[in-house]
Motif scaffolding. Structure first.
Motif, PDB file in Angstrom:
ATOM      1  N   GLY A 168       0.792  -1.220   0.000  1.00  0.00           N
ATOM      2  CA  GLY A 168       0.000   0.000   0.000  1.00  0.00           C
ATOM      3  C   GLY A 168       0.823   1.268   0.000  1.00  0.00           C
ATOM      4  O   GLY A 168       1.863   1.378  -0.661  1.00  0.00           O
ATOM      5  N   SER A 169       0.370   2.259   0.794  1.00  0.00           N
ATOM      6  CA  SER A 169       1.005   3.579   0.793  1.00  0.00           C
ATOM      7  C   SER A 169       2.447   3.535   1.280  1.00  0.00           C
ATOM      8  O   SER A 169       3.241   4.420   0.969  1.00  0.00           O
ATOM      9  CB  SER A 169       0.198   4.538   1.671  1.00  0.00           C
ATOM     10  OG  SER A 169       0.114   4.039   3.002  1.00  0.00           O
ATOM     11  N   ALA A 170       2.792   2.500   2.033  1.00  0.00           N
ATOM     12  CA  ALA A 170       4.165   2.405   2.551  1.00  0.00           C
ATOM     13  C   ALA A 170       5.187   2.287   1.433  1.00  0.00           C
ATOM     14  O   ALA A 170       6.341   2.675   1.592  1.00  0.00           O
ATOM     15  CB  ALA A 170       4.282   1.205   3.494  1.00  0.00           C
ATOM     16  N   VAL A 171       4.762   1.742   0.294  1.00  0.00           N
ATOM     17  CA  VAL A 171       5.696   1.542  -0.819  1.00  0.00           C
ATOM     18  C   VAL A 171       5.484   2.574  -1.931  1.00  0.00           C
ATOM     19  O   VAL A 171       6.200   2.579  -2.932  1.00  0.00           O
ATOM     20  CB  VAL A 171       5.558   0.106  -1.378  1.00  0.00           C
ATOM     21  CG1 VAL A 171       4.334   0.016  -2.310  1.00  0.00           C
ATOM     22  CG2 VAL A 171       6.802  -0.341  -2.111  1.00  0.00           C
ATOM     23  N   GLY A 172       4.504   3.463  -1.739  1.00  0.00           N
ATOM     24  CA  GLY A 172       4.166   4.420  -2.789  1.00  0.00           C
ATOM     25  C   GLY A 172       5.328   5.286  -3.223  1.00  0.00           C
ATOM     26  O   GLY A 172       5.590   5.453  -4.428  1.00  0.00           O
ATOM     27  N   SER A 173       6.058   5.835  -2.272  1.00  0.00           N
ATOM     28  CA  SER A 173       7.180   6.725  -2.627  1.00  0.00           C
ATOM     29  C   SER A 173       8.285   5.965  -3.349  1.00  0.00           C
ATOM     30  O   SER A 173       8.946   6.509  -4.237  1.00  0.00           O
ATOM     31  CB  SER A 173       7.736   7.394  -1.365  1.00  0.00           C
ATOM     32  OG  SER A 173       8.228   6.411  -0.460  1.00  0.00           O
ATOM     33  N   LEU A 174       8.488   4.705  -2.979  1.00  0.00           N
ATOM     34  CA  LEU A 174       9.516   3.905  -3.649  1.00  0.00           C
ATOM     35  C   LEU A 174       9.146   3.651  -5.107  1.00  0.00           C
ATOM     36  O   LEU A 174      10.009   3.692  -5.993  1.00  0.00           O
ATOM     37  CB  LEU A 174       9.707   2.571  -2.922  1.00  0.00           C
ATOM     38  CG  LEU A 174      10.343   2.630  -1.535  1.00  0.00           C
ATOM     39  CD1 LEU A 174      10.369   1.241  -0.912  1.00  0.00           C
ATOM     40  CD2 LEU A 174      11.756   3.188  -1.620  1.00  0.00           C
ATOM     41  N   ILE A 175       7.863   3.404  -5.356  1.00  0.00           N
ATOM     42  CA  ILE A 175       7.434   3.191  -6.734  1.00  0.00           C
ATOM     43  C   ILE A 175       7.608   4.470  -7.547  1.00  0.00           C
ATOM     44  O   ILE A 175       8.008   4.445  -8.711  1.00  0.00           O
ATOM     45  CB  ILE A 175       5.971   2.706  -6.769  1.00  0.00           C
ATOM     46  CG1 ILE A 175       5.867   1.307  -6.147  1.00  0.00           C
ATOM     47  CG2 ILE A 175       5.435   2.683  -8.189  1.00  0.00           C
ATOM     48  CD1 ILE A 175       4.457   0.767  -6.049  1.00  0.00           C
ATOM     49  N   GLN A 176       7.333   5.620  -6.919  1.00  0.00           N
ATOM     50  CA  GLN A 176       7.532   6.891  -7.605  1.00  0.00           C
ATOM     51  C   GLN A 176       8.999   7.121  -7.956  1.00  0.00           C
ATOM     52  O   GLN A 176       9.322   7.710  -8.993  1.00  0.00           O
ATOM     53  CB  GLN A 176       7.032   8.044  -6.733  1.00  0.00           C
ATOM     54  CG  GLN A 176       5.513   8.149  -6.683  1.00  0.00           C
ATOM     55  CD  GLN A 176       5.049   9.306  -5.842  1.00  0.00           C
ATOM     56  OE1 GLN A 176       5.594   9.549  -4.767  1.00  0.00           O
ATOM     57  NE2 GLN A 176       4.051  10.039  -6.328  1.00  0.00           N
ATOM     58  N   GLN A 177       9.898   6.641  -7.098  1.00  0.00           N
ATOM     59  CA  GLN A 177      11.336   6.827  -7.337  1.00  0.00           C
ATOM     60  C   GLN A 177      11.906   5.809  -8.311  1.00  0.00           C
ATOM     61  O   GLN A 177      13.023   5.966  -8.789  1.00  0.00           O
ATOM     62  CB  GLN A 177      12.100   6.714  -6.009  1.00  0.00           C
ATOM     63  CG  GLN A 177      11.769   7.801  -5.010  1.00  0.00           C
ATOM     64  CD  GLN A 177      12.289   7.495  -3.618  1.00  0.00           C
ATOM     65  OE1 GLN A 177      13.176   6.651  -3.449  1.00  0.00           O
ATOM     66  NE2 GLN A 177      11.739   8.157  -2.619  1.00  0.00           N
ATOM     67  N   SER A 178      11.150   4.773  -8.619  1.00  0.00           N
ATOM     68  CA  SER A 178      11.637   3.737  -9.539  1.00  0.00           C
ATOM     69  C   SER A 178      11.961   4.356 -10.890  1.00  0.00           C
ATOM     70  O   SER A 178      11.217   5.188 -11.418  1.00  0.00           O
ATOM     71  CB  SER A 178      10.571   2.651  -9.708  1.00  0.00           C
ATOM     72  OG  SER A 178      10.879   1.824 -10.813  1.00  0.00           O
ATOM     73  N   VAL A 179      13.081   3.924 -11.464  1.00  0.00           N
ATOM     74  CA  VAL A 179      13.542   4.515 -12.726  1.00  0.00           C
ATOM     75  C   VAL A 179      12.708   4.053 -13.914  1.00  0.00           C
ATOM     76  O   VAL A 179      12.763   4.655 -14.985  1.00  0.00           O
ATOM     77  CB  VAL A 179      15.026   4.175 -12.984  1.00  0.00           C
ATOM     78  CG1 VAL A 179      15.894   4.745 -11.893  1.00  0.00           C
ATOM     79  CG2 VAL A 179      15.241   2.667 -13.112  1.00  0.00           C
ATOM     80  N   SER A 180      11.919   2.985 -13.734  1.00  0.00           N
ATOM     81  CA  SER A 180      11.233   2.444 -14.903  1.00  0.00           C
ATOM     82  C   SER A 180       9.768   2.083 -14.678  1.00  0.00           C
ATOM     83  O   SER A 180       9.085   1.712 -15.627  1.00  0.00           O
ATOM     84  CB  SER A 180      11.968   1.193 -15.397  1.00  0.00           C
ATOM     85  OG  SER A 180      11.900   0.166 -14.420  1.00  0.00           O
ATOM     86  N   ALA A 181       9.277   2.165 -13.445  1.00  0.00           N
ATOM     87  CA  ALA A 181       7.923   1.672 -13.158  1.00  0.00           C
ATOM     88  C   ALA A 181       6.876   2.336 -14.046  1.00  0.00           C
ATOM     89  O   ALA A 181       6.002   1.667 -14.616  1.00  0.00           O
ATOM     90  CB  ALA A 181       7.583   1.887 -11.684  1.00  0.00           C
TER      91      ALA A 181
END
Length: 910
Positions: free
Chosen positions: A865-878
């Motif tokens: 959920g929201s705990a991983v949201g910022s990491l997905i935003q920082q992903s170079v390719s997501a």
């Protein structure tokens, strides 16, 4: 008798280490010169750049010599009687040196001492005595860590010094090359950046030493320097640095002696391997090609020069796009290459044919004017020349087949005036002459070729080419080959029988089933008898391979008329199982044939298969083959496990109880490999290979039994024991076994579902270890993320591995979903995203892997959920990966991506 080396005490500073670069002079004279150079220019603002660099360089080299003598020289501690005009303060001098190097005096002294002794250290690094060698390697490591510029300069100087032993020079060059380049892309980049960060004067001195070495009389030194120059070119030329390199090399090309020209051409060839064509300006490409082609010309009297030029052209052909578009230039290049194929020197002929092979793949569309002449040249080489040359001549036609197969598959044979690359049908036109030429090669077998796993000879090359011809022209090949088969298949000479069998097996892919079926139905019984009764192992080996080809291409549910019937099925299985007891190479081919036999029944239906009545006997025969004392020969053990896996994978419900009986047997064997103690390195390697095979077998069994609810319930009683074994495999450092264990765990995750949570604590220790430290612990995930430069088979295997890894991840995430322990997964989320990023960047995932990968991204967002949201935003390719999947032509990928988009939108404002 080996010439004795001149014994030199290593205490002479720059003169002792680099006598060819500085005139031998006395210590006092050198000191005086340095006083003039350094201290007459005390005001650096008044010095030119060159004067400043010269002063610093001389001071640096003087320091090296000075410190090498510090224990015996009074110069650091001058007497009170010394005049002030001829004596300086040691403290002042040390301060200058310290400022110049920007390091503490102690490491400087150590590195300088090692610089003085670099020759002996390099020789010791090659010593027979392990302790001496280990100590020398440690010295080299310390030297590099303490003072990299001095280390690289010392190596370059050693390589450039013709007075040094050839052994130390060669190793110096090798270490220097390895300090600039690595196989792993991330390490290669790091080394390149490290080189670029060096002081320009240091780099200039190293380059000067390398270019000087190209004129060395010592071949090994020249060759090593060529490679190092090319590595540096690969780093600097793309950044528009070292622009004078090509011109500097070409200036050597007209100089004597010949060995300098040879080294120059070799260097140009290596440079073309290291850099892409767009890095070099066209005018420089023209000059390079002119120099190379001139060196290849028949007027060149030095064979070493001509050989180096021919090899250089092979590497430079990718740079010659503009030149091959010019009729006159192309004619000249091809003519010179063809002339080189007639050289009296076998290595030059071989290299010239390698050029033709490269031309055939790079400039297929330009070959039409030359193809008849090339056929004459290649035919003569195949019939009369030495094997290395004949092999390349055959390879030319194999390469033409590859090109035409690709064109026909891409365009489907429908060519219009708008087609970019039309098919010229060179193979079809050459068939009447090419087929007899290739059939003749099949009779040139070697006595022991079946025992050598890496054997490659004219007969094997000819058969491979014949198979490619069959794929290229299809039905047209059959009437040209069948007379040869019919004439030789029953001859008393084993070579003729084997050649006929090889020819038949080679044409089974390409022609239509309608064309082949009547022939196969007649030949099948003959082949089965030959596999059992032929007195020659070579013939039986090839017969087993041919049966495998029959089952691979002409057996399956898609064929209207089956070749395997109730009437012959028992005979086929009996012969194959009996042949598994034959010598290893024949038994391995029997396992391969059984593999394709089982695969052909994959779509027979879930209830029963024609193999069901023989299932127990087949399983037992394959297990017996894996336990043979000679199972390590000819890949027999691997082939037996592969066949076992395929038999299990294609099995039906009525044989499920027998598959279940395999579980404790395979688990016990895996357990035994983990209990083995005090193994030699060879034994350990074999043990690791066996662990990988057993894990692979368990993976297939898990998938098979876990896909059906009745068998799944019974099978899961072994889950705890299996997971324990897989974790123990991870505790052993074997990349191959780890990959297979990871795939097996992926299968287990899907079978156990949420129950897999109980294994997470232990499993994550190994998963994290593997993901965080690739170099020291080669994890399956990291290995699978990089496939550039590998062949199609490896890419296919790697995609299978990737899928297993991601299935394991997804299963874990799904198992945690909705629980109060999802926070335990957060430390691992960055690694999962990094893995997905690396896969996306590689751009070689197949559709199956893409679907699994996008699903994993969704599972990550859905579970955390929201705990991983910022990491997905920082992903170079997501974002890019999701958008590509949303527009995919594959409905299943697009559907999965729609769900992932919703899951991510819940987790973030992505």
């Amino acid at each position: 008798m080996k010439k004795r080396r001149r014994q030199v005490k290593n205490n002479g500073g720059f003169v002792a280490v680099f006598p060819s670069l500085v005139p031998e002079t006395s210590f006092v004279e050198m000191r005086y010169e340095l006083e003039q150079v350094i201290f007459d220019f005390d005001d650096e603002g008044k010095m030119t750049y060159d004067e400043d660099q010269r002063a610093k360089d001389k001071m640096w080299w003087f320091a090296r010599g000075l410190f090498s003598r510090f224990s015996e020289s009074p110069l650091l501690f001058p007497s009170s009687s010394s005049s002030s005009s001829s004596t300086w303060s040691s403290f002042s001098f040390l301060t200058r040196i310290h400022h110049s190097f920007a390091v503490s005096p102690s490491p400087l002294i150590n590195s300088l001492q090692m610089a003085m002794e670099v020759t002996q250290i390099l020789l010791n690094a090659q010593a027979v005595d392990g302790n001496v060698r280990k100590h020398a390697e440690e010295n080299l490591r310390q030297f590099q860590e303490q003072n990299l510029p001095s280390f690289l300069l010392s190596l370059a100087g050693e390589l450039a010094n013709d007075d040094k032993p050839v052994e130390s020079r060669k190793l110096a060059g090798l270490i220097l090359k390895n300090a600039l380049d690595a196989k792993e892309q991330h390490r290669k980049f790091e080394l390149g950046q490290r080189w670029l960060s060096l002081d320009p004067s240091v780099k200039a001195q190293i380059k000067a030493c390398l270019l000087k070495t190209l004129s060395s009389p010592a071949h090994d030194a020249r060759s090593t320097a060529s490679q190092v120059v090319a590595k540096l070119a690969g780093i600097e030329l793309p950044l528009k640095q070292w622009p004078e390199l090509i011109e500097a090399l070409l200036s050597n090309n007209n100089q004597l002696p010949a060995h300098t020209r040879q080294a120059t051409l070799e260097t140009l060839g290596y440079i073309c391997e290291e850099v892409s064509p767009d890095v070099v300006e066209q005018d420089q490409v023209n000059k390079m090609l002119t120099a190379v082609v001139q060196g290849m010309n028949s007027s060149e009297t030095n064979n070493d020069v001509r050989l180096a030029a021919t090899r250089a052209l092979h590497n430079a052909l990718g740079f010659a796009q503009a030149n091959f578009s010019n009729d006159m230039e192309r004619d000249y290049i091809v003519r010179v290459v063809c002339e080189a194929t007639l050289s009296p020197e076998v290595k030059i002929r071989q290299a010239a044919f390698e050029c033709l092979v490269s031309i055939s793949s790079t400039y297929y569309e330009k070959l039409a004017p030359y193809i008849q002449d090339i056929f004459s040249i290649t035919a003569k080489a195949v019939k009369e020349d030495e094997e290395p040359v004949a092999l390349q001549a055959i390879e030319f036609w194999s390469s033409i087949c590859d090109e035409e197969i690709d064109i026909l598959e891409e365009y489907g044979g429908d060519f219009t005036g708008d087609s970019v690359i039309p098919c010229y049908y060179f193979i079809k036109q050459a068939l009447p002459a090419l087929i007899p030429l290739l059939l003749e090669t099949l009779l040139k077998q070697e006595e022991d070729q079946d025992q050598d796993e890496v054997a490659w000879n004219v007969a094997m090359a000819g058969g491979t080419c014949l198979g490619l011809v069959a794929r290229t022209v299809g039905d047209d090949v059959v009437p040209l080959v069948m007379p040869f088969i019919e004439e030789n298949i029953t001859k008393p000479d084993w070579r003729q029988r084997e050649a006929a069998t090889y020819a038949f097996g080679s044409i089974l892919e390409g022609p239509s089933p309608d064309k082949l079926m009547p022939l196969v139905n007649v030949a099948l019984n003959f082949m089965l008898n030959a596999l059992m009764k032929d007195p020659n192992n070579h013939v039986k080996d090839t017969t087993g391979w041919t049966l495998g080809r029959i089952f691979e291409f002409l057996h399956g549910s898609t064929l209207e008329t089956p070749i395997i019937t109730q009437a012959n099925c028992q005979q086929i299985i009996t012969v194959l199982l009996q042949s598994m007891k034959d010598v290893p190479n024949v038994a391995e081919k029997a396992c391969g044939a059984l593999y394709f036999l089982a695969q052909g029944f994959e779509d027979a239906g879930p209830s029963s298969s024609p193999l069901a009545p023989f299932f127990q006997d087949i399983i037992q025969a394959l297990l017996d083959a894996t336990h043979r004392e000679d199972a390590g020969e000819s890949r027999l053990r691997t082939a037996a496990y592969e066949a076992l896996n395929e038999v299990v994978r294609c099995s039906t419900d009525d044989t499920a109880p027998m598959v279940m009986q395999l579980v404790p047997l395979i688990m016990m064997e895996l357990h035994q490999t983990l209990e083995a103690q005090k193994l030699s390195s060879d034994e350990r390697e074999k043990q690791n290979e066996l662990q990988g095979l057993l894990c692979g077998c368990l993976q297939v069994i898990i998938q098979k039994l876990g896909s059906s609810e009745p068998t799944k319930y019974v099978f899961l009683q072994y889950a705890d024991q299996m997971m324990g074994l897989f974790l123990r495999v991870f505790a052993c450092k074997s990349a191959t076994a780890h990959e297979e264990a990871m795939l097996a765990i992926g299968a287990l995750v899907y079978s156990t579902g949420a129950d897999f949570v109980k294994y997470m604590t232990e499993f994550y220790k190994y998963l994290e270890m593997g993901l965080q430290n690739f170099e020291d612990y080669q994890s399956a995930a990291e290995l699978s993320a990089h496939t550039s430069g590998v062949d199609d088979d490896m890419i296919e295997y790697t995609n299978t591995l990737r899928n297993g890894i991601m299935e394991a991840y997804s299963g874990i995430l799904q198992g945690f979903k909705g629980s109060a322990k999802t926070h335990l997964l957060m430390p691992y989320a960055p690694h999962v995203l990094q893995f997905l990023d690396s896969l996306y960047i590689e751009k070689d995932m197949d559709d199956f892997v893409i679907k699994t990968a996008i699903g994993l991204l969704g599972d990550l967002a859905d579970t955390l959920g929201s705990a991983v949201g910022s990491l997905i935003q920082q992903s170079v390719s997501a974002r890019d990966f999701l958008n590509e999947c949303l527009t995919s032509d594959d409905p299943s990928i697009k559907e999965a991506a729609e769900w992932v988009k919703i899951a991510i939108s819940r987790a973030t404002n992505f």
